[in-house]
Design a protein around this motif. Structure first.
Motif, PDB file in Angstrom:
ATOM      1  N   LEU A   1      30.885  29.973  29.959  1.00  0.00           N
ATOM      2  CA  LEU A   1      31.171  31.402  30.117  1.00  0.00           C
ATOM      3  C   LEU A   1      32.555  31.787  29.602  1.00  0.00           C
ATOM      4  O   LEU A   1      32.853  32.968  29.473  1.00  0.00           O
ATOM      5  N   LEU A   2      33.396  30.790  29.302  1.00  0.00           N
ATOM      6  CA  LEU A   2      34.743  31.108  28.831  1.00  0.00           C
ATOM      7  C   LEU A   2      34.731  31.915  27.549  1.00  0.00           C
ATOM      8  O   LEU A   2      35.555  32.814  27.359  1.00  0.00           O
ATOM      9  N   ALA A   3      33.813  31.605  26.670  1.00  0.00           N
ATOM     10  CA  ALA A   3      33.736  32.309  25.390  1.00  0.00           C
ATOM     11  C   ALA A   3      32.657  33.381  25.375  1.00  0.00           C
ATOM     12  O   ALA A   3      32.416  34.007  24.347  1.00  0.00           O
ATOM     13  N   ALA A   4      32.001  33.605  26.511  1.00  0.00           N
ATOM     14  CA  ALA A   4      30.917  34.593  26.572  1.00  0.00           C
ATOM     15  C   ALA A   4      31.487  36.001  26.757  1.00  0.00           C
ATOM     16  O   ALA A   4      32.586  36.170  27.303  1.00  0.00           O
ATOM     17  N   PRO A   5      30.773  37.021  26.313  1.00  0.00           N
ATOM     18  CA  PRO A   5      31.201  38.399  26.595  1.00  0.00           C
ATOM     19  C   PRO A   5      31.036  38.686  28.091  1.00  0.00           C
ATOM     20  O   PRO A   5      29.931  38.658  28.616  1.00  0.00           O
ATOM     21  N   ARG A   6      32.154  38.958  28.770  1.00  0.00           N
ATOM     22  CA  ARG A   6      32.122  39.131  30.212  1.00  0.00           C
ATOM     23  C   ARG A   6      32.439  40.574  30.586  1.00  0.00           C
ATOM     24  O   ARG A   6      33.197  41.258  29.906  1.00  0.00           O
ATOM     25  N   ILE A   7      31.867  40.986  31.699  1.00  0.00           N
ATOM     26  CA  ILE A   7      32.048  42.350  32.211  1.00  0.00           C
ATOM     27  C   ILE A   7      32.640  42.249  33.612  1.00  0.00           C
ATOM     28  O   ILE A   7      32.139  41.499  34.455  1.00  0.00           O
ATOM     29  N   GLY A   8      33.720  42.988  33.874  1.00  0.00           N
ATOM     30  CA  GLY A   8      34.304  42.974  35.211  1.00  0.00           C
ATOM     31  C   GLY A   8      35.781  42.671  35.205  1.00  0.00           C
ATOM     32  O   GLY A   8      36.399  42.459  34.157  1.00  0.00           O
ATOM     33  N   SER A   9      36.353  42.606  36.395  1.00  0.00           N
ATOM     34  CA  SER A   9      37.789  42.400  36.566  1.00  0.00           C
ATOM     35  C   SER A   9      38.200  40.989  36.142  1.00  0.00           C
ATOM     36  O   SER A   9      37.563  40.006  36.532  1.00  0.00           O
ATOM     37  N   PRO A  10      39.273  40.860  35.348  1.00  0.00           N
ATOM     38  CA  PRO A  10      39.774  39.523  35.007  1.00  0.00           C
ATOM     39  C   PRO A  10      40.122  38.683  36.239  1.00  0.00           C
ATOM     40  O   PRO A  10      39.916  37.477  36.244  1.00  0.00           O
ATOM     41  N   ASP A  11      40.642  39.347  37.283  1.00  0.00           N
ATOM     42  CA  ASP A  11      40.982  38.612  38.506  1.00  0.00           C
ATOM     43  C   ASP A  11      39.738  38.047  39.180  1.00  0.00           C
ATOM     44  O   ASP A  11      39.743  36.914  39.671  1.00  0.00           O
ATOM     45  N   GLU A  12      38.666  38.845  39.218  1.00  0.00           N
ATOM     46  CA  GLU A  12      37.425  38.359  39.828  1.00  0.00           C
ATOM     47  C   GLU A  12      36.845  37.202  39.023  1.00  0.00           C
ATOM     48  O   GLU A  12      36.353  36.217  39.591  1.00  0.00           O
ATOM     49  N   TRP A  13      36.922  37.305  37.705  1.00  0.00           N
ATOM     50  CA  TRP A  13      36.417  36.203  36.877  1.00  0.00           C
ATOM     51  C   TRP A  13      37.286  34.954  37.051  1.00  0.00           C
ATOM     52  O   TRP A  13      36.778  33.826  37.094  1.00  0.00           O
ATOM     53  N   ALA A  14      38.585  35.138  37.154  1.00  0.00           N
ATOM     54  CA  ALA A  14      39.470  33.987  37.367  1.00  0.00           C
ATOM     55  C   ALA A  14      39.140  33.295  38.687  1.00  0.00           C
ATOM     56  O   ALA A  14      39.125  32.059  38.772  1.00  0.00           O
ATOM     57  N   THR A  15      38.846  34.106  39.715  1.00  0.00           N
ATOM     58  CA  THR A  15      38.456  33.541  41.005  1.00  0.00           C
ATOM     59  C   THR A  15      37.138  32.788  40.890  1.00  0.00           C
ATOM     60  O   THR A  15      36.969  31.703  41.458  1.00  0.00           O
ATOM     61  N   TRP A  16      36.192  33.366  40.146  1.00  0.00           N
ATOM     62  CA  TRP A  16      34.895  32.698  39.991  1.00  0.00           C
ATOM     63  C   TRP A  16      35.046  31.382  39.223  1.00  0.00           C
ATOM     64  O   TRP A  16      34.450  30.368  39.595  1.00  0.00           O
ATOM     65  N   PHE A  17      35.848  31.373  38.164  1.00  0.00           N
ATOM     66  CA  PHE A  17      36.064  30.135  37.403  1.00  0.00           C
ATOM     67  C   PHE A  17      36.677  29.062  38.304  1.00  0.00           C
ATOM     68  O   PHE A  17      36.290  27.891  38.250  1.00  0.00           O
ATOM     69  N   HIS A  18      37.643  29.463  39.135  1.00  0.00           N
ATOM     70  CA  HIS A  18      38.254  28.504  40.057  1.00  0.00           C
ATOM     71  C   HIS A  18      37.200  27.958  41.028  1.00  0.00           C
ATOM     72  O   HIS A  18      37.149  26.752  41.300  1.00  0.00           O
ATOM     73  N   PHE A  19      36.363  28.853  41.575  1.00  0.00           N
ATOM     74  CA  PHE A  19      35.295  28.444  42.497  1.00  0.00           C
ATOM     75  C   PHE A  19      34.324  27.481  41.821  1.00  0.00           C
ATOM     76  O   PHE A  19      33.840  26.528  42.441  1.00  0.00           O
ATOM     77  N   ALA A  20      34.061  27.710  40.516  1.00  0.00           N
ATOM     78  CA  ALA A  20      33.104  26.884  39.788  1.00  0.00           C
ATOM     79  C   ALA A  20      33.710  25.578  39.286  1.00  0.00           C
ATOM     80  O   ALA A  20      33.034  24.776  38.641  1.00  0.00           O
ATOM     81  N   GLY A  21      35.017  25.387  39.549  1.00  0.00           N
ATOM     82  CA  GLY A  21      35.651  24.146  39.142  1.00  0.00           C
ATOM     83  C   GLY A  21      36.252  24.175  37.759  1.00  0.00           C
ATOM     84  O   GLY A  21      36.650  23.134  37.218  1.00  0.00           O
ATOM     85  N   VAL A  22      36.337  25.345  37.150  1.00  0.00           N
ATOM     86  CA  VAL A  22      36.989  25.495  35.851  1.00  0.00           C
ATOM     87  C   VAL A  22      38.443  25.848  36.140  1.00  0.00           C
ATOM     88  O   VAL A  22      38.758  26.951  36.582  1.00  0.00           O
ATOM     89  N   THR A  23      39.336  24.904  35.900  1.00  0.00           N
ATOM     90  CA  THR A  23      40.710  25.065  36.376  1.00  0.00           C
ATOM     91  C   THR A  23      41.460  26.189  35.677  1.00  0.00           C
ATOM     92  O   THR A  23      42.047  27.041  36.322  1.00  0.00           O
ATOM     93  N   THR A  24      41.434  26.203  34.343  1.00  0.00           N
ATOM     94  CA  THR A  24      42.138  27.269  33.620  1.00  0.00           C
ATOM     95  C   THR A  24      41.260  27.740  32.470  1.00  0.00           C
ATOM     96  O   THR A  24      40.704  26.920  31.727  1.00  0.00           O
ATOM     97  N   PRO A  25      41.102  29.042  32.312  1.00  0.00           N
ATOM     98  CA  PRO A  25      40.286  29.535  31.210  1.00  0.00           C
ATOM     99  C   PRO A  25      40.797  29.098  29.845  1.00  0.00           C
ATOM    100  O   PRO A  25      40.018  28.832  28.945  1.00  0.00           O
ATOM    101  N   GLY A  26      42.116  29.015  29.664  1.00  0.00           N
ATOM    102  CA  GLY A  26      42.647  28.606  28.373  1.00  0.00           C
ATOM    103  C   GLY A  26      42.685  29.744  27.377  1.00  0.00           C
ATOM    104  O   GLY A  26      42.095  30.802  27.571  1.00  0.00           O
ATOM    105  N   PRO A  27      43.359  29.536  26.266  1.00  0.00           N
ATOM    106  CA  PRO A  27      43.535  30.609  25.282  1.00  0.00           C
ATOM    107  C   PRO A  27      42.248  31.002  24.580  1.00  0.00           C
ATOM    108  O   PRO A  27      42.173  32.065  23.974  1.00  0.00           O
ATOM    109  N   SER A  28      41.205  30.144  24.633  1.00  0.00           N
ATOM    110  CA  SER A  28      39.973  30.478  23.916  1.00  0.00           C
ATOM    111  C   SER A  28      39.098  31.448  24.673  1.00  0.00           C
ATOM    112  O   SER A  28      38.117  31.962  24.146  1.00  0.00           O
TER     113      SER A  28
END
Length: 299
Positions: A187-214
């Protein structure tokens, strides 16, 4: 010992309670349909009977004294209890049940079901108000609330309905175009809809530590889940949404859940109403119907 209540008219207590609650003689007069002079006279008469000031008169407002604050708490509770008792005695089942809730909950979950309640209770009309404002059920003209939180509202009876949680949602076509989304990192490179903060929280919950520049930034942010998921339904990308609130779209195949895991947001959705109105026939009818709806939700 004589009963002091026998010497104080109920109208004086009612007027004092309104003036104390509204912090204004003028607004109390408007609410009660009397003149400002009548409010002032009744308050002065009550102060003379008690031999102490209940209000401090300032140029543009009135402020409760310590004695006034003590009496105001008791008067407010007494008036609310009396009002509730009179409602219970006079209520015939006919009338309107006024419901306040949030926009997404109203649109996605409650409104599509409310017709069944009206069929079951044809003598009850429904007034549904969708707002982000936390309505004061004790003092405002609403019967019940369906709201998010932890169920710990003073003076209110609260029944847990279902948890507040989110998961990525998109159309089958978007999922296919993204190659299936086998793991959360996709999902890091997917077109996403919604708050960046909410997505950052979801990535953390899913075990993705940092989204990274990509990681691509979200394409759209909106005020409600309804608008964001509507964009996902239009094929614009992947949105975070409640699998319970969007159960109909998921069951119909219009939306899919790439991952079964859901992210808890804390708290949940609750039915709430004033404790002193728990025996109100229309509130009991709506409560029993709503809890039965929740019991039928799929696991």
């Amino acid at each position: 010992m004589s009963d002091i209540l026998a010497t104080i008219p109920l109208s004086a207590i009612r007027i004092f309670e309104a003036a104390a609650r509204l912090k204004s003689f003028t607004r109390a007069a408007e609410e009660l349909g009397v003149t400002q002079a009548a409010v002032s006279w009744q308050v002065k008469a009550l102060e003379r009977r008690l031999d102490q000031a209940l209000f401090q008169r300032l140029p543009r407002e009135v402020v409760l004294t310590a004695a006034g604050q003590r009496l105001a708490r008791a008067a407010s509770e007494a008036v609310n209890l009396l009002r509730a008792a009179l409602d219970d005695l006079t209520e015939t089942g006919e009338g309107v049940v006024a419901i306040t809730t949030m926009q997404t909950l109203a649109t996605q979950w409650l409104a599509p079901r409310i017709g069944a309640f009206q069929v079951a209770h044809p003598k009850l009309a429904v007034r549904l108000e969708a707002s982000g404002r936390l309505v004061d059920l004790i003092h405002e003209n609403m019967d019940v609330a369906v709201r998010g939180g932890y169920g710990d509202w003073p003076g209110l009876e609260a029944h847990f309905l279902f948890p507040s949680e989110q998961t990525p949602l998109c159309t089958p076509q978007v999922l296919e175009g993204l190659g299936g989304l086998d793991k959360p990192e996709d999902l890091l490179a997917a077109p996403r809809i919604g708050s960046p903060d909410e997505w950052a929280t979801w990535f953390h919950f899913a075990g993705v530590t940092t989204p990274g520049p990509s990681a691509s930034p979200p394409r759209l942010m909106a005020d409600t889940q309804t608008l964001e998921v509507a964009s996902a339904l239009a094929g614009q990308g992947v949105a975070l949404g409640s699998p319970i609130l969007f159960q109909t779209e998921i069951a119909a195949g219009r939306l899919v859940r790439p991952f079964r895991a859901t992210m808890p947001l804390g708290g949940g959705y609750w039915l709430a109403y004033p404790k002193d109105r728990r025996r109100s026939a229309k509130i009991v009818a709506f409560r029993d119907w709503l809890l039965a709806c929740v019991a039928d939700l799929p696991e």
